[in-house]
Motif scaffolding. Structure first.
Motif, PDB file in Angstrom:
ATOM      1  N   ALA A   1      -1.690  -1.256  -4.195  1.00 24.78           N
ATOM      2  CA  ALA A   1      -2.751  -0.240  -4.139  1.00 24.78           C
ATOM      3  C   ALA A   1      -2.230   0.979  -3.361  1.00 24.78           C
ATOM      4  CB  ALA A   1      -3.993  -0.818  -3.469  1.00 24.78           C
ATOM      5  N   ASN A   2      -3.084   1.946  -3.172  1.00 22.74           N
ATOM      6  CA  ASN A   2      -2.718   3.186  -2.491  1.00 22.74           C
ATOM      7  C   ASN A   2      -3.792   3.606  -1.486  1.00 22.74           C
ATOM      8  OD1 ASN A   2      -0.190   4.276  -3.715  1.00 22.74           O
ATOM      9  ND2 ASN A   2      -1.371   4.118  -5.614  1.00 22.74           N
ATOM     10  N   ILE A   3      -3.422   4.495  -0.582  1.00 24.81           N
ATOM     11  CA  ILE A   3      -4.393   5.056   0.367  1.00 24.81           C
ATOM     12  C   ILE A   3      -5.485   5.824  -0.385  1.00 24.81           C
ATOM     13  CG2 ILE A   3      -4.699   6.773   2.225  1.00 24.81           C
ATOM     14  CD1 ILE A   3      -3.443   4.152   3.214  1.00 24.81           C
TER      15      ILE A   3
ATOM     16  N   ILE B   1       0.845  -1.196   0.000  1.00 23.37           N
ATOM     17  CA  ILE B   1       0.000   0.000   0.000  1.00 23.37           C
ATOM     18  C   ILE B   1       0.882   1.249   0.000  1.00 23.37           C
ATOM     19  CG2 ILE B   1      -1.786   1.290   1.232  1.00 23.37           C
ATOM     20  CD1 ILE B   1      -2.764  -1.384   2.403  1.00 23.37           C
ATOM     21  N   GLY B   2       0.693   2.076  -1.025  1.00 22.14           N
ATOM     22  CA  GLY B   2       1.427   3.330  -1.130  1.00 22.14           C
ATOM     23  C   GLY B   2       0.563   4.502  -0.690  1.00 22.14           C
ATOM     24  N   GLU B   3       0.933   5.690  -1.141  1.00 25.71           N
ATOM     25  CA  GLU B   3       0.244   6.902  -0.684  1.00 25.71           C
ATOM     26  C   GLU B   3      -0.895   7.299  -1.635  1.00 25.71           C
ATOM     27  OE1 GLU B   3       2.703  10.112   0.979  1.00 25.71           O
ATOM     28  OE2 GLU B   3       1.971  11.334  -0.679  1.00 25.71           O
ATOM     29  N   GLY B   4      -0.525   7.555  -2.880  1.00 31.84           N
ATOM     30  CA  GLY B   4      -1.522   7.975  -3.861  1.00 31.84           C
ATOM     31  C   GLY B   4      -0.865   8.075  -5.213  1.00 31.84           C
ATOM     32  N   PRO B   5      -1.670   8.098  -6.274  1.00 27.75           N
ATOM     33  CA  PRO B   5      -1.105   8.155  -7.627  1.00 27.75           C
ATOM     34  C   PRO B   5      -0.304   9.432  -7.872  1.00 27.75           C
ATOM     35  CG  PRO B   5      -3.494   7.732  -7.657  1.00 27.75           C
ATOM     36  CD  PRO B   5      -3.132   8.059  -6.255  1.00 27.75           C
ATOM     37  N   GLY B   6       0.768   9.296  -8.642  1.00 24.33           N
ATOM     38  CA  GLY B   6       1.507  10.449  -9.141  1.00 24.33           C
ATOM     39  C   GLY B   6       1.095  10.705 -10.591  1.00 24.33           C
TER      40      GLY B   6
ATOM     41  N   ARG C   1      -2.589   3.053 -13.581  1.00 26.74           N
ATOM     42  CA  ARG C   1      -1.905   1.927 -12.916  1.00 26.74           C
ATOM     43  C   ARG C   1      -1.056   2.414 -11.738  1.00 26.74           C
ATOM     44  NH1 ARG C   1       1.857  -0.975 -16.629  1.00 26.74           N
ATOM     45  NH2 ARG C   1       1.790  -2.461 -14.907  1.00 26.74           N
ATOM     46  N   PRO C   2      -1.004   1.666 -10.629  1.00 23.78           N
ATOM     47  CA  PRO C   2      -0.215   2.101  -9.475  1.00 23.78           C
ATOM     48  C   PRO C   2       1.280   1.871  -9.672  1.00 23.78           C
ATOM     49  CG  PRO C   2      -1.134  -0.066  -9.042  1.00 23.78           C
ATOM     50  CD  PRO C   2      -1.653   0.360 -10.388  1.00 23.78           C
ATOM     51  N   PHE C   3       2.064   2.720  -9.093  1.00 26.32           N
ATOM     52  CA  PHE C   3       3.526   2.552  -9.032  1.00 26.32           C
ATOM     53  C   PHE C   3       4.149   2.189 -10.386  1.00 26.32           C
ATOM     54  CE2 PHE C   3       2.777   2.439  -4.447  1.00 26.32           C
ATOM     55  CZ  PHE C   3       3.865   3.163  -3.997  1.00 26.32           C
ATOM     56  N   VAL C   4       3.963   3.063 -11.362  1.00 27.75           N
ATOM     57  CA  VAL C   4       4.597   2.859 -12.668  1.00 27.75           C
ATOM     58  C   VAL C   4       5.611   3.952 -13.009  1.00 27.75           C
ATOM     59  CG1 VAL C   4       2.780   1.428 -13.706  1.00 27.75           C
ATOM     60  CG2 VAL C   4       2.603   3.934 -13.837  1.00 27.75           C
TER      61      VAL C   4
HETATM   62  N1  URA Z   1       3.649   6.820  -5.148  1.00 25.69           N
HETATM   63  C1  URA Z   1       2.638   6.207  -4.490  1.00 25.69           C
HETATM   64  O1  URA Z   1       2.524   6.316  -3.282  1.00 25.69           O
HETATM   65  N2  URA Z   1       1.803   5.479  -5.199  1.00 25.69           N
HETATM   66  C2  URA Z   1       1.886   5.294  -6.519  1.00 25.69           C
HETATM   67  O2  URA Z   1       1.065   4.587  -7.095  1.00 25.69           O
HETATM   68  C3  URA Z   1       2.954   5.948  -7.179  1.00 25.69           C
HETATM   69  C4  URA Z   1       3.812   6.706  -6.480  1.00 25.69           C
END
Ligand code: URA
Length: 188
Positions: free
Chosen positions: A83-85, A43-48, A56-59
Motif C-alpha cells: 500500500a501507500n501513504i 508501505i510506499g509513498e503514493g501512486p505514480g 494497482r500499487p507498485f507496478v
Molecule cells: N512509488 C510508490 O511510492 N508507490 C507506488 O505505488 C509506486 C511508486
C-alpha cells in the motif's frame, strides 16, 4: 479505533473519497493489494503514472524492482500486502504534502488493523516519516528494526531511489535479507 470493519466498506470509502485535492486529478484510487492476512506489509509513498492508470500499487519501474526483491526472499507479491501513504497520484509524482498524507492515513491505519501484519516495511523517507517518526533520516536508520505496539517496523530505501543511485542496491538487498530472517523467527 477501527472505522471500517471490512474490506468492502473500506474500499468503497476510498473510491469515493474527496478528503484532499489529490482526488481531483486521479484516474484510479490505488487502495493497495495482496494477502489480507499477510505477515509482511510494504508501505510506499503514493501512486505514480502506471499505478494511477491501473489502480494497482507498485507496478511501474520501481514496482518491478520491489517485486524482484520480494521474490528474492522467496515470496510472491500475493503473499505480502502493498500500500501507500496516499492513495491518489500526486501531480508530477511530487511528494504528498502533510495535509494530503493526514487526510489519507486513516485508510492506511485501518488497513493495518484489518491485516495485522507482523512486519511493516516503510519504503523511503515519506513512508518512514508518516508511519515511524517525522524526524528520522532514512540513510541513518534504514535496516534497523523498531518494535512498536506489537509491530516490527523497518525503514529501507524506496526502490525508485535505487534507480537513481546504484550504490543503494546492496544495502537495500541487505535489508531484505533481514526481513527474510525476521519472518523466519516469527513463523517458527
Ligand atoms: N512509488 C510508490 O511510492 N508507490 C507506488 O505505488 C509506486 C511508486
Amino acid at each position: 479505533m477501527m472505522k471500517w470493519l471490512d474490506w468492502e466498506n473500506l474500499k468503497k470509502h476510498c473510491e469515493i473519497c474527496t478528503q484532499c485535492g489529490l482526488s481531483r486529478n486521479r484516474t484510479n484510487v490505488v487502495v493497495g493489494e495482496g494477502n489480507p492476512n499477510a505477515p509482511l506489509m510494504f508501505i510506499g509513498e503514493g501512486p505514480g503514472a502506471e499505478e494511477d492508470r491501473t489502480g494497482r500499487p507498485f507496478v511501474g519501474k520501481a514496482g518491478q524492482l520491489l517485486t524482484k526483491a520480494i521474490e528474492g526472499i522467496g515470496l510472491a507479491r500475493e503473499d505480502v500486502y502493498i500500500a501507500n501513504i496516499v492513495k491518489c497520484r500526486p501531480p508530477g509524482n511530487r511528494v504528498p504534502n502533510l495535509e494530503e498524507a493526514q487526510a489519507c492515513i486513516q485508510y492506511l491505519r485501518n488497513q493495518v488493523m484489518l491485516i495485522k501484519p507482523k512486519i511493516i516495511v516503510c519504503l523511503g523517507a515519506t513512508a518512514m516519516r508518516h508511519v515511524i517518526d517525522p524526524n528520522m533520516q532514512i540513510s541513518k536508520v534504514r535496516g534497523e528494526w523498531i518494535d512498536r505496539k506489537g509491530y516490527w517496523l523497518m525503514p529501507t530505501y524506496h526502490p525508485a531511489a535505487l534507480l537513481r543511485d546504484e550504490s543503494k542496491k546492496i544495502p537495500f538487498w541487505e535489508d531484505f535479507k533481514k526481513i527474510r530472517e525476521k519472518l523466519k523467527v516469527i513463523e517458527d
